[in-house]
Design an enzyme around this catalytic site. Structure first.
Site, PDB file in Angstrom:
ATOM      1  N   ASP A  77      -6.251  15.505   7.432  1.00  0.00           N
ATOM      2  CA  ASP A  77      -5.388  16.564   7.951  1.00  0.00           C
ATOM      3  C   ASP A  77      -6.259  17.606   8.653  1.00  0.00           C
ATOM      4  OD1 ASP A  77      -3.648  18.687   8.351  1.00  0.00           O
ATOM      5  OD2 ASP A  77      -2.584  18.364   6.469  1.00  0.00           O
ATOM      6  N   ASP A 137       6.413  13.492   4.567  1.00  0.00           N
ATOM      7  CA  ASP A 137       5.143  13.850   3.931  1.00  0.00           C
ATOM      8  C   ASP A 137       5.416  14.999   2.982  1.00  0.00           C
ATOM      9  OD1 ASP A 137       3.961  16.510   5.400  1.00  0.00           O
ATOM     10  OD2 ASP A 137       4.984  15.244   6.864  1.00  0.00           O
ATOM     11  N   GLU A 165      -6.226  20.703  10.726  1.00  0.00           N
ATOM     12  CA  GLU A 165      -5.444  21.849  11.198  1.00  0.00           C
ATOM     13  C   GLU A 165      -5.945  23.096  10.487  1.00  0.00           C
ATOM     14  OE1 GLU A 165      -1.368  22.029   9.885  1.00  0.00           O
ATOM     15  OE2 GLU A 165      -1.754  20.649   8.223  1.00  0.00           O
TER      16      GLU A 165
END
Length: 213
Positions: free
Chosen positions: A112, A24, A114
């Site tokens: 995502d 990634d 986080e």
């Protein structure tokens, strides 16, 4: 019994042979970069498409095109939400419509989940996450979730509504295996593991990922 053992052995070997390694990436990457990564044995790429500042990544279209031109067969994108922007239903469509406008050839959009940029109110975080999902579903995106237990639980608490989507989890133990995985957030089986960070052999930074086929 012998046939059964041979079958199990075949399945184990076949599964190992058909595992996939990938990267990634959160920066612009060229055809040469991706060719280098292919030569390193990586077979898929997940490219940042939306930034935590609340904007589409201006490099995403070119990076996807370069990955395809280099011969990367599996290319996805990920969306880093902007909680403070306050428009969860709009962030996914902004990315998907931008990519569609350039006929970008990609598979999934991974959310995502986080960082410390989320609210301290888990109920508000859950509502925001559900807004992100609703927005992506409205434009027909194939959705996955990137997170880890140490990130998900402080942000979302005991919420399990994300578990209907594939999980890409992070544990930088350097091991290409799901043996370390413990259930959380309603997920009992992951789809992809991010098993290390800090790759830079090809002139671009990347994280290491793996999944069995």
């Amino acid at each position: 019994m012998r046939l059964f053992l041979l079958l199990i052995t075949f399945i184990a070997l076949f599964g190992a042979i058909n595992a996939f390694s990938g990267v990634d990436i959160s920066q612009g990457s060229s055809v040469g970069d991706f060719q280098c990564m292919l030569n390193q044995g990586f077979e898929f790429a997940i490219i940042r498409g939306y930034m935590e500042t609340g904007q589409v990544d201006p490099e995403v279209v070119n990076s996807i095109a370069c990955a395809r031109e280099a011969g990367v067969e599996y290319v996805d994108t990920y969306l880093f939400p902007c909680f403070n922007c306050g428009n969860p239903q709009d962030q996914g469509p902004a990315l998907v419509n931008y990519l569609s406008g350039y006929n970008a050839n990609y598979g999934m959009v991974w959310l995502d989940i986080e960082s410390s940029d989320w609210s301290g109110d888990q109920s508000a975080n859950v509502a925001f996450f559900e807004g992100l999902i609703s927005g992506l579903q409205s434009v027909g995106a194939h959705i996955g979730v990137y997170t880890s237990a140490s990130q998900w639980i402080p942000i979302m608490g005991g919420y399990t509504g994300g578990s209907e989507f594939p999980l890409w989890y992070a544990n930088w133990d350097g091991v290409q295996s799901f043996d370390d995985f413990s259930a959380f957030g309603g997920w009992s089986t992951p789809a992809i593991k991010q098993y290390n960070d800090g790759g830079s052999n090809c002139g671009v930074g990347y994280d290491f990922n793996w999944y069995p086929n």
